[in-house]
Write a protein that holds these residues in place. Structure first.
Motif, PDB file in Angstrom:
ATOM      1  N   TRP A  18       0.820  -1.216   0.000  1.00 30.67           N
ATOM      2  CA  TRP A  18       0.000   0.000   0.000  1.00 30.67           C
ATOM      3  C   TRP A  18       0.853   1.265   0.000  1.00 30.67           C
ATOM      4  O   TRP A  18       0.666   2.151  -0.846  1.00 30.67           O
ATOM      5  CB  TRP A  18      -0.948  -0.017   1.192  1.00 30.67           C
ATOM      6  N   GLU A  19       1.779   1.379   0.926  1.00 20.34           N
ATOM      7  CA  GLU A  19       2.600   2.588   1.005  1.00 20.34           C
ATOM      8  C   GLU A  19       3.482   2.729  -0.228  1.00 20.34           C
ATOM      9  O   GLU A  19       3.736   3.845  -0.701  1.00 20.34           O
ATOM     10  CB  GLU A  19       3.456   2.575   2.274  1.00 20.34           C
ATOM     11  N   ASP A  20       3.968   1.621  -0.763  1.00 22.55           N
ATOM     12  CA  ASP A  20       4.764   1.665  -1.992  1.00 22.55           C
ATOM     13  C   ASP A  20       3.936   2.195  -3.162  1.00 22.55           C
ATOM     14  O   ASP A  20       4.425   2.983  -3.979  1.00 22.55           O
ATOM     15  CB  ASP A  20       5.287   0.275  -2.348  1.00 22.55           C
ATOM     16  N   ILE A  21       2.686   1.743  -3.269  1.00 17.82           N
ATOM     17  CA  ILE A  21       1.815   2.184  -4.355  1.00 17.82           C
ATOM     18  C   ILE A  21       1.595   3.688  -4.275  1.00 17.82           C
ATOM     19  O   ILE A  21       1.691   4.409  -5.280  1.00 17.82           O
ATOM     20  CB  ILE A  21       0.473   1.427  -4.311  1.00 17.82           C
ATOM     21  N   LEU A  22       1.290   4.187  -3.072  1.00 21.78           N
ATOM     22  CA  LEU A  22       1.071   5.627  -2.895  1.00 21.78           C
ATOM     23  C   LEU A  22       2.330   6.414  -3.262  1.00 21.78           C
ATOM     24  O   LEU A  22       2.239   7.472  -3.899  1.00 21.78           O
ATOM     25  CB  LEU A  22       0.665   5.926  -1.457  1.00 21.78           C
ATOM     26  N   ALA A  23       3.499   5.889  -2.877  1.00 16.02           N
ATOM     27  CA  ALA A  23       4.755   6.569  -3.207  1.00 16.02           C
ATOM     28  C   ALA A  23       5.009   6.573  -4.708  1.00 16.02           C
ATOM     29  O   ALA A  23       5.495   7.573  -5.266  1.00 16.02           O
ATOM     30  CB  ALA A  23       5.916   5.900  -2.473  1.00 16.02           C
ATOM     31  N   ALA A  24       4.686   5.479  -5.380  1.00 17.41           N
ATOM     32  CA  ALA A  24       4.852   5.416  -6.837  1.00 17.41           C
ATOM     33  C   ALA A  24       3.984   6.462  -7.526  1.00 17.41           C
ATOM     34  O   ALA A  24       4.443   7.178  -8.427  1.00 17.41           O
ATOM     35  CB  ALA A  24       4.506   4.016  -7.342  1.00 17.41           C
ATOM     36  N   VAL A  25       2.723   6.574  -7.097  1.00 15.81           N
ATOM     37  CA  VAL A  25       1.820   7.564  -7.699  1.00 15.81           C
ATOM     38  C   VAL A  25       2.321   8.979  -7.428  1.00 15.81           C
ATOM     39  O   VAL A  25       2.310   9.833  -8.330  1.00 15.81           O
ATOM     40  CB  VAL A  25       0.388   7.376  -7.171  1.00 15.81           C
ATOM     41  N   ARG A  26       2.770   9.242  -6.198  1.00 16.44           N
ATOM     42  CA  ARG A  26       3.295  10.585  -5.879  1.00 16.44           C
ATOM     43  C   ARG A  26       4.474  10.933  -6.778  1.00 16.44           C
ATOM     44  O   ARG A  26       4.604  12.082  -7.234  1.00 16.44           O
ATOM     45  CB  ARG A  26       3.721  10.651  -4.408  1.00 16.44           C
ATOM     46  N   SER A  27       5.339   9.957  -7.061  1.00 18.34           N
ATOM     47  CA  SER A  27       6.502  10.243  -7.896  1.00 18.34           C
ATOM     48  C   SER A  27       6.088  10.580  -9.332  1.00 18.34           C
ATOM     49  O   SER A  27       6.740  11.392  -9.990  1.00 18.34           O
ATOM     50  CB  SER A  27       7.482   9.071  -7.875  1.00 18.34           C
ATOM     51  N   VAL A  28       5.013   9.971  -9.809  1.00 21.72           N
ATOM     52  CA  VAL A  28       4.514  10.294 -11.148  1.00 21.72           C
ATOM     53  C   VAL A  28       3.909  11.696 -11.165  1.00 21.72           C
ATOM     54  O   VAL A  28       4.136  12.478 -12.100  1.00 21.72           O
ATOM     55  CB  VAL A  28       3.477   9.251 -11.607  1.00 21.72           C
ATOM     56  N   ARG A  29       3.176  12.030 -10.133  1.00 20.05           N
ATOM     57  CA  ARG A  29       2.532  13.347 -10.070  1.00 20.05           C
ATOM     58  C   ARG A  29       3.548  14.475  -9.899  1.00 20.05           C
ATOM     59  O   ARG A  29       3.225  15.639 -10.164  1.00 20.05           O
ATOM     60  CB  ARG A  29       1.520  13.363  -8.932  1.00 20.05           C
ATOM     61  N   ALA A  30       4.777  14.150  -9.478  1.00 19.53           N
ATOM     62  CA  ALA A  30       5.813  15.163  -9.272  1.00 19.53           C
ATOM     63  C   ALA A  30       6.729  15.330 -10.477  1.00 19.53           C
ATOM     64  O   ALA A  30       7.736  16.047 -10.392  1.00 19.53           O
ATOM     65  CB  ALA A  30       6.641  14.805  -8.041  1.00 19.53           C
ATOM     66  N   GLN A  31       6.412  14.715 -11.612  1.00 17.80           N
ATOM     67  CA  GLN A  31       7.296  14.750 -12.778  1.00 17.80           C
ATOM     68  C   GLN A  31       7.423  16.161 -13.360  1.00 17.80           C
ATOM     69  O   GLN A  31       6.450  16.922 -13.410  1.00 17.80           O
ATOM     70  CB  GLN A  31       6.773  13.807 -13.854  1.00 17.80           C
ATOM     71  N   SER A  32       8.631  16.492 -13.827  1.00 16.14           N
ATOM     72  CA  SER A  32       8.850  17.773 -14.497  1.00 16.14           C
ATOM     73  C   SER A  32       8.179  17.808 -15.871  1.00 16.14           C
ATOM     74  O   SER A  32       7.868  18.885 -16.387  1.00 16.14           O
ATOM     75  CB  SER A  32      10.348  18.044 -14.642  1.00 16.14           C
ATOM     76  N   TYR A  33       7.959  16.638 -16.453  1.00 16.23           N
ATOM     77  CA  TYR A  33       7.183  16.493 -17.701  1.00 16.23           C
ATOM     78  C   TYR A  33       5.903  15.782 -17.286  1.00 16.23           C
ATOM     79  O   TYR A  33       5.901  14.567 -17.076  1.00 16.23           O
ATOM     80  CB  TYR A  33       7.968  15.664 -18.711  1.00 16.23           C
ATOM     81  N   PRO A  34       4.804  16.511 -17.133  1.00 16.02           N
ATOM     82  CA  PRO A  34       3.607  15.921 -16.513  1.00 16.02           C
ATOM     83  C   PRO A  34       3.030  14.767 -17.325  1.00 16.02           C
ATOM     84  O   PRO A  34       2.979  14.801 -18.555  1.00 16.02           O
ATOM     85  CB  PRO A  34       2.622  17.097 -16.458  1.00 16.02           C
TER      86      PRO A  34
END
Length: 331
Positions: A18-34
């Motif tokens: 669960w926590e890994d999944i949330l972290a993966a999504v956060r990393s995608v949402r923080a991309q410099s190229y959205p």
């Protein structure tokens, strides 16, 4: 920069991450190229599907959907491809986080219209805090990471590595989707190679296609403690041999083992020699790394032999599910 719209697909299967999944999504949402969108594909786990749906129901740009095919990573990825809207579809492991420039590096690779796939560099994050002394870098693929022997920089390759990869939609339209029955299936034997088989089929369907890896497209992949153990190393290398037998059965041994021959005749002997040298110099782990390389070669070869016999007896070992058959079903 202006570039292709990129959909990101993350396949998930267990609430234990669960926590890994949330972290993966956060990393995608923080991309410099959205990203154009993020799709979480849940593999036959109603409880996880419901929990993720509730977690992201008010979050724009994140969609949660069930695997529409049989259980397993390949069908989950095919579901994500079919449901996505981007010109490019990127795949991120559910226990990995992407660096901020991950998608930008992918997008830059597609400025050449011949490029149909771009992969990146996957760095291990060891649960124990550091690499086990006996674990050879040449076998980092065992834990889903970039291994010693791949070319540096941006380079052409036969296949990308599935946990950190992207494809043009046109690639799936030309070659079909990931073959079901070859890759991971929850907690069963840790098979793989579904992305290898797809990339070889893609090159056969489009001889002029260019497939790249770019080591600037970096993700950090968590390696849990059980996967740091020698028992998992043996199990995974044996399973890789089984998987390679299926790939060879699908696309022929010449194509299916082309890169593996160079790896086995150049990369691994060099790694073995370094291990022996370190052992003679009294450096920690040298003998263990040399022994692990020999063990990995033997167990993979054993798996390949067993898999080849099984594949011959069973006929067609798996199904290459064609994504183009479901293109009209995209919501």
């Amino acid at each position: 920069m202006r570039g292709p719209g990129i959909s990101v697909v993350i396949c998930v299967y267990t609430e234990d991450r669960w926590e890994d999944i949330l972290a993966a999504v956060r990393s995608v949402r923080a991309q410099s190229y959205p990203a154009l969108e993020t799709l979480l594909v849940v593999d036959h786990n109603p409880a996880l599907l419901d929990r993720l749906t509730r977690a992201y129901e008010e979050t724009g740009g994140v969609r949660v959907l069930p695997n529409a095919g049989p259980r397993g990573l390949s069908a989950g990825r095919n579901t994500g491809v079919s449901a996505s809207r981007g010109e490019v579809i990127a795949f991120l492991d559910d226990d990995a986080v992407a660096e901020r420039g991950w998608l930008r590096s992918f997008a830059e690779g597609y400025t050449d219209p011949r490029v149909l796939a771009v992969g990146g560099r996957t760095v291990p994050v060891w649960a124990s805090g550091r690499r086990p002394a006996w674990f050879p870098e040449e076998f980092d693929w065992v834990v889903g990471c970039t291994y010693k022997g791949l070319p540096p920089g941006r380079a052409r390759v036969r296949n990308v590595l599935g946990g950190n990869a992207s494809f043009r939609r046109a690639a799936f339209e030309a070659a079909g989707g990931f073959a079901t029955g070859i890759g991971r299936d929850g907690d069963r034997r840790p098979l793989g190679c579904e992305e290898t088989e797809l990339c070889i089929r893609l090159s056969l369907a489009c001889p002029d296609a260019v497939l790249l890896i770019d080591d600037r497209a970096v993700i950090h992949h968590r390696v849990p403690e059980p996967r740091e153990r020698f028992g998992y190393f043996r199990t995974r290398t044996y399973a890789e041999g089984l998987s390679k037998a299926l790939v060879a059965r699908s696309v022929g041994a010449a194509k299916g083992l082309e890169s593996e021959r160079r790896y086995a005749t150049r990369v691994l002997p060099a790694g073995f020699a370094r291990g022996l040298r370190d052992a003679l110099l009294g450096r920690p782990g040298g003998a263990g790394r040399a022994a692990a390389i020999v063990t990995g070669i033997l167990t993979a070869a054993g798996g390949y032999a067993v898999g080849s016999v099984r594949a011959r007896r069973s006929g067609s070992p798996f199904s290459g599910a064609a994504v183009r058959e479901t293109q009209g079903q995209r919501p």
